[in-house]
Design a protein around this motif. Structure first.
Motif, PDB file in Angstrom:
ATOM      1  N   ALA A   1       0.826  -1.208   0.000  1.00  0.00           N
ATOM      2  CA  ALA A   1       0.000   0.000   0.000  1.00  0.00           C
ATOM      3  C   ALA A   1       0.862   1.260   0.000  1.00  0.00           C
ATOM      4  CB  ALA A   1      -0.923  -0.009   1.210  1.00  0.00           C
ATOM      5  N   ALA A   2       1.985   1.247   0.752  1.00  0.00           N
ATOM      6  CA  ALA A   2       2.863   2.423   0.785  1.00  0.00           C
ATOM      7  C   ALA A   2       3.496   2.655  -0.578  1.00  0.00           C
ATOM      8  CB  ALA A   2       3.937   2.235   1.849  1.00  0.00           C
ATOM      9  N   LEU A   3       3.952   1.579  -1.236  1.00  0.00           N
ATOM     10  CA  LEU A   3       4.531   1.742  -2.570  1.00  0.00           C
ATOM     11  C   LEU A   3       3.463   2.129  -3.598  1.00  0.00           C
ATOM     12  CD1 LEU A   3       6.975  -1.305  -2.644  1.00  0.00           C
ATOM     13  CD2 LEU A   3       7.530   1.088  -2.266  1.00  0.00           C
ATOM     14  N   GLN A   4       2.262   1.640  -3.398  1.00  0.00           N
ATOM     15  CA  GLN A   4       1.171   1.995  -4.311  1.00  0.00           C
ATOM     16  C   GLN A   4       0.934   3.501  -4.289  1.00  0.00           C
ATOM     17  OE1 GLN A   4      -1.060  -0.491  -6.173  1.00  0.00           O
ATOM     18  NE2 GLN A   4      -1.039   1.480  -7.266  1.00  0.00           N
ATOM     19  N   ARG A   5       0.904   4.095  -3.071  1.00  0.00           N
ATOM     20  CA  ARG A   5       0.711   5.544  -2.969  1.00  0.00           C
ATOM     21  C   ARG A   5       1.870   6.302  -3.613  1.00  0.00           C
ATOM     22  NH1 ARG A   5      -1.641   3.915   1.913  1.00  0.00           N
ATOM     23  NH2 ARG A   5       0.406   3.868   2.940  1.00  0.00           N
ATOM     24  N   LEU A   6       3.090   5.781  -3.426  1.00  0.00           N
ATOM     25  CA  LEU A   6       4.253   6.450  -4.011  1.00  0.00           C
ATOM     26  C   LEU A   6       4.175   6.429  -5.537  1.00  0.00           C
ATOM     27  CD1 LEU A   6       7.072   7.761  -3.683  1.00  0.00           C
ATOM     28  CD2 LEU A   6       8.025   5.435  -3.709  1.00  0.00           C
ATOM     29  N   LEU A   7       3.849   5.281  -6.127  1.00  0.00           N
ATOM     30  CA  LEU A   7       3.802   5.170  -7.588  1.00  0.00           C
ATOM     31  C   LEU A   7       2.576   5.868  -8.166  1.00  0.00           C
ATOM     32  CD1 LEU A   7       4.942   1.457  -8.030  1.00  0.00           C
ATOM     33  CD2 LEU A   7       6.267   3.537  -8.465  1.00  0.00           C
ATOM     34  N   ASP A   8       1.509   5.924  -7.402  1.00  0.00           N
ATOM     35  CA  ASP A   8       0.350   6.676  -7.890  1.00  0.00           C
ATOM     36  C   ASP A   8       0.694   8.149  -8.026  1.00  0.00           C
ATOM     37  OD1 ASP A   8      -1.191   4.436  -8.047  1.00  0.00           O
ATOM     38  OD2 ASP A   8      -2.213   4.718  -6.122  1.00  0.00           O
ATOM     39  N   GLY A   9       1.512   8.656  -7.120  1.00  0.00           N
ATOM     40  CA  GLY A   9       1.898  10.061  -7.194  1.00  0.00           C
ATOM     41  C   GLY A   9       2.927  10.328  -8.260  1.00  0.00           C
ATOM     42  N   ARG A  10       3.833   9.361  -8.475  1.00  0.00           N
ATOM     43  CA  ARG A  10       4.878   9.530  -9.500  1.00  0.00           C
ATOM     44  C   ARG A  10       5.050   8.227 -10.256  1.00  0.00           C
ATOM     45  NH1 ARG A  10      10.325  11.879  -7.182  1.00  0.00           N
ATOM     46  NH2 ARG A  10      10.877  11.514  -9.364  1.00  0.00           N
ATOM     47  N   PRO A  11       4.244   7.970 -11.271  1.00  0.00           N
ATOM     48  CA  PRO A  11       4.333   6.711 -12.029  1.00  0.00           C
ATOM     49  C   PRO A  11       5.693   6.499 -12.672  1.00  0.00           C
ATOM     50  CG  PRO A  11       2.278   7.853 -12.504  1.00  0.00           C
ATOM     51  CD  PRO A  11       3.121   8.815 -11.718  1.00  0.00           C
ATOM     52  N   GLU A  12       6.403   7.609 -12.983  1.00  0.00           N
ATOM     53  CA  GLU A  12       7.700   7.456 -13.635  1.00  0.00           C
ATOM     54  C   GLU A  12       8.754   6.799 -12.735  1.00  0.00           C
ATOM     55  OE1 GLU A  12       7.401  11.684 -11.993  1.00  0.00           O
ATOM     56  OE2 GLU A  12       6.137  10.210 -13.030  1.00  0.00           O
ATOM     57  N   LEU A  13       8.480   6.738 -11.413  1.00  0.00           N
ATOM     58  CA  LEU A  13       9.420   6.067 -10.500  1.00  0.00           C
ATOM     59  C   LEU A  13       9.499   4.571 -10.776  1.00  0.00           C
ATOM     60  CD1 LEU A  13       8.730   7.742  -7.029  1.00  0.00           C
ATOM     61  CD2 LEU A  13      10.805   7.917  -8.421  1.00  0.00           C
ATOM     62  N   ALA A  14       8.486   4.021 -11.446  1.00  0.00           N
ATOM     63  CA  ALA A  14       8.509   2.587 -11.756  1.00  0.00           C
ATOM     64  C   ALA A  14       9.713   2.239 -12.605  1.00  0.00           C
ATOM     65  CB  ALA A  14       7.213   2.183 -12.459  1.00  0.00           C
ATOM     66  N   ALA A  15      10.092   3.117 -13.529  1.00  0.00           N
ATOM     67  CA  ALA A  15      11.259   2.851 -14.373  1.00  0.00           C
ATOM     68  C   ALA A  15      12.543   2.825 -13.540  1.00  0.00           C
ATOM     69  CB  ALA A  15      11.357   3.912 -15.478  1.00  0.00           C
ATOM     70  N   HIS A  16      12.654   3.751 -12.586  1.00  0.00           N
ATOM     71  CA  HIS A  16      13.824   3.775 -11.719  1.00  0.00           C
ATOM     72  C   HIS A  16      13.914   2.500 -10.875  1.00  0.00           C
ATOM     73  CE1 HIS A  16      16.763   5.068  -8.739  1.00  0.00           C
ATOM     74  NE2 HIS A  16      15.859   4.804  -7.780  1.00  0.00           N
ATOM     75  N   LEU A  17      12.792   2.072 -10.312  1.00  0.00           N
ATOM     76  CA  LEU A  17      12.784   0.856  -9.504  1.00  0.00           C
ATOM     77  C   LEU A  17      13.158  -0.352 -10.350  1.00  0.00           C
ATOM     78  CD1 LEU A  17       9.536   1.426  -7.384  1.00  0.00           C
ATOM     79  CD2 LEU A  17      11.897   1.829  -6.688  1.00  0.00           C
ATOM     80  N   ALA A  18      12.606  -0.430 -11.577  1.00  0.00           N
ATOM     81  CA  ALA A  18      12.917  -1.553 -12.465  1.00  0.00           C
ATOM     82  C   ALA A  18      14.401  -1.576 -12.813  1.00  0.00           C
ATOM     83  CB  ALA A  18      12.058  -1.473 -13.727  1.00  0.00           C
ATOM     84  N   ARG A  19      14.997  -0.402 -13.087  1.00  0.00           N
ATOM     85  CA  ARG A  19      16.420  -0.348 -13.438  1.00  0.00           C
ATOM     86  C   ARG A  19      17.308  -0.788 -12.259  1.00  0.00           C
ATOM     87  NH1 ARG A  19      16.521   4.422 -14.395  1.00  0.00           N
ATOM     88  NH2 ARG A  19      17.641   5.266 -12.593  1.00  0.00           N
ATOM     89  N   VAL A  20      16.979  -0.333 -11.041  1.00  0.00           N
ATOM     90  CA  VAL A  20      17.781  -0.731  -9.865  1.00  0.00           C
ATOM     91  C   VAL A  20      17.697  -2.232  -9.632  1.00  0.00           C
ATOM     92  CG1 VAL A  20      17.992  -0.488  -7.368  1.00  0.00           C
ATOM     93  CG2 VAL A  20      17.596   1.533  -8.786  1.00  0.00           C
ATOM     94  N   LEU A  21      16.490  -2.795  -9.753  1.00  0.00           N
ATOM     95  CA  LEU A  21      16.336  -4.231  -9.548  1.00  0.00           C
ATOM     96  C   LEU A  21      17.088  -5.018 -10.612  1.00  0.00           C
ATOM     97  CD1 LEU A  21      12.547  -4.542  -8.589  1.00  0.00           C
ATOM     98  CD2 LEU A  21      14.513  -4.323  -7.089  1.00  0.00           C
ATOM     99  N   ALA A  22      17.024  -4.571 -11.863  1.00  0.00           N
ATOM    100  CA  ALA A  22      17.707  -5.284 -12.938  1.00  0.00           C
ATOM    101  C   ALA A  22      19.218  -5.218 -12.769  1.00  0.00           C
ATOM    102  CB  ALA A  22      17.292  -4.697 -14.290  1.00  0.00           C
ATOM    103  N   GLU A  23      19.758  -4.048 -12.402  1.00  0.00           N
ATOM    104  CA  GLU A  23      21.200  -3.921 -12.197  1.00  0.00           C
ATOM    105  C   GLU A  23      21.667  -4.792 -11.024  1.00  0.00           C
ATOM    106  OE1 GLU A  23      21.781   0.200 -11.650  1.00  0.00           O
ATOM    107  OE2 GLU A  23      21.646   0.706 -13.804  1.00  0.00           O
ATOM    108  N   ARG A  24      20.865  -4.867  -9.996  1.00  0.00           N
ATOM    109  CA  ARG A  24      21.235  -5.692  -8.844  1.00  0.00           C
ATOM    110  C   ARG A  24      21.257  -7.161  -9.221  1.00  0.00           C
ATOM    111  NH1 ARG A  24      18.134  -5.513  -3.001  1.00  0.00           N
ATOM    112  NH2 ARG A  24      19.772  -6.597  -1.788  1.00  0.00           N
TER     113      ARG A  24
END
Length: 534
Positions: free
Chosen positions: A471-494
């Protein structure tokens, strides 16, 4: 004339008196030699002399030596009395003769037993229990006595019948005594309790020094000797201290101490355990090594115990004292203090200002942790604040499972302090694939994509941890959907960095794989959080 005849008469009489005494002495000596030969006196004296001078044993054999000397002495007196009776033609001669034979036979058996059990068998390294020795000697004495009586012309059939009746009567009247004797014989034969063992029977704790016919003698640490009836030992639960099959005679001891909650249990255990292991304490075994455990949780302090193995069971309290001193000084060096037995009552007015202060401290701690992990890098202060408000404190102790492989994901974990192990199971075996050290995070892949947990994470040390829900991440991404790309890139690099180490990929290949995986992860995240519908 009359005086002269009187002198002649006296001269004729007086020389005859010495001759009579000499004849009587010769007759007595002749009778004495005959009686001694018939009673085997030389054999009795030889056996007694050898036993006396060659078979000196420990103190538990001294009663046997005294009985041997008694019977040998009575044998000599009976032989001498019998010889006198023969010379004077007394009717007691035959009775005294039988008595000398009986005393001689019993004395010879006693001397032979002393030679056998205190000289011969110890040289052959054969240890025979004392009660078994007594049984053997008693049966031999009975057999020797019956043989003497049989040779003397006694009818033993009537004696045996009378003995059977007497045995039945004595059996009913001496049940307890016979029970103790039978129990003592059983203890000696099966060697369940031996001299030198430390035992606990009821409230009595001590060292077994002797197992006798009727009782077992136990010496306590208070300089007391307790005589425990053998029947009590065979009917009670007896604890033999320090005895374990195939192991040295060690006894585990517990030394308890209390430390208040100002100090974490892991720190207390590490400080005390290290000090006790490194200390050179008498009677404390090196292996198994001493260890410290948290025994219980009290209101204001933790209850701990040092467990160590005592190599000499006798000095238990002095060794415990030395261990307590070691614990005290170890805590002093570490700046820790023993808990005082006290009850504290805290009365606090929970005002709105106090609640706000506590909340602000927790928020600062959470915001600082969020800024230390690259997954949430680049967020605004407002976004950090909003995530921090939804973080929940979740500490773990060593060995606790933080997440389990295959489980449904509900949380993203952020480790503030401590270390954890990441393991993967193929169904048959489980092996470690990574170590997590603070500050870091885990569980992000499952929470962001909805997939089951791909690994099990186990705390190695005490772990200070916070967790975020969907729910906390849902609120964060609802406010800034473009953060999904940043999260995906960090997970992929890791994930690519992990493959680069495990599979030996070169940097360019790992980079290309990270780019491809980032695209796939972004699609999963946007689908799982329904970002495409907005």
């Amino acid at each position: 004339m009359g005086n002269r005849r009187a002198r002649e008469r006296d001269g004729a009489l007086y020389p005859r008196a010495p001759r009579r005494c000499t004849v009587a002495l010769v007759n007595y000596l002749d009778a004495l030699v005959t009686e001694a030969r018939d009673a085997y006196t030389p054999a009795v004296l030889l056996a007694a002399g050898l036993a006396l001078f060659l078979a000196r044993g420990p103190h538990q054999h001294r009663p046997r030596f005294r009985s041997m000397l008694f019977f040998a002495g009575m044998h000599l007196l009976a032989v001498a009395a019998c010889a006198s009776s023969v010379v004077f033609e007394s009717a007691l001669a035959n009775t005294l003769r039988i008595g000398s034979w009986l005393f001689g036979a019993i004395g010879f058996v006693s001397a032979a037993a002393s030679l056998l059990f205190t000289l011969l068998l110890p040289r052959l390294r054969l240890a025979v229990p004392l009660i078994v020795q007594d049984v053997f000697v008693g049966l031999a004495m009975i057999a020797a006595s019956l043989s003497v009586l049989s040779q003397a012309g006694f009818d033993l059939s009537g004696l045996i019948a009378t003995s059977a009746v007497v045995t039945v009567v004595l059996g009913f009247s001496l049940q307890d005594v016979i029970g103790n004797i039978a129990s003592g014989l059983a203890l000696q034969i099966d060697s369940s309790v031996e001299a030198g063992d430390w035992i606990k029977v009821g409230d009595v704790v001590g060292k077994v020094v002797e197992v006798r016919w009727r009782h077992t003698a136990v010496e306590t640490r208070n300089w007391e000797t307790v005589l425990i009836p053998n029947a009590v030992i065979t009917k009670s639960n007896v604890v033999i201290l320090g005895r374990r099959r195939g192991q040295p005679p060690y006894l585990r001891r517990w030394v308890h101490f209390h430390v208040d909650w100002r100090h974490q249990p892991g720190d207390v255990i590490d400080v005390v355990q290290t000090a006790v292991k490194q200390a050179h304490l008498d009677n404390v075994a090196r292996e198994p090594a001493p260890n410290v455990v948290l025994m219980d949780l009290a209101d204001t302090y933790g209850k701990y115990a040092v467990r160590y193995w005592l190599t000499d069971i006798a000095p238990d309290d002095p060794t415990d004292s030395a261990v307590r001193s070691c614990v005290y000084f170890a805590l002093q060096r570490a700046g820790m203090s023993l808990a005082m037995p006290a009850h504290a009552l805290f009365v606090t007015e929970e005002t709105s200002d106090r609640k706000a202060l506590k909340t602000e401290k927790q928020l600062r701690r959470c915001r600082e942790l969020l800024t230390r992990v690259d997954l949430f890098a680049g967020l605004s202060d407002a976004e950090y604040h909003d995530l921090a408000r939804h973080m929940r404190y979740a500490p773990f102790g060593p060995g606790e499972v933080m997440t389990r492989q295959g489980a449904e994901a509900h949380w993203l974990y952020l480790i503030e302090d401590g270390e954890a192990s990441v393991t993967v199971s193929d169904g048959a075996t489980e092996h470690e694939v990574a170590r997590l050290r603070a500050p870091t995070f885990f569980g992000e892949m499952s929470l962001l994509t909805g997939e089951p947990r791909s690994a099990t994470v186990i705390a190695i040390s005490e772990v200070e941890c916070f967790r975020l829900d969907k729910a906390a991440l849902q609120r964060l991404l609802d406010g800034r959907p473009e953060l999904a790309a940043h999260l995906a890139r960090v997970l992929a690099e890791r994930h690519a960095a992990l493959l680069e180490v495990k599979e030996g990929l070169d940097a360019q290949t790992a980079k290309r794989q990270a780019e491809r995986q980032a695209v796939d992860l972004l699609a999963h995240i946007r689908s799982f959080f329904a970002l495409d519908r907005r």
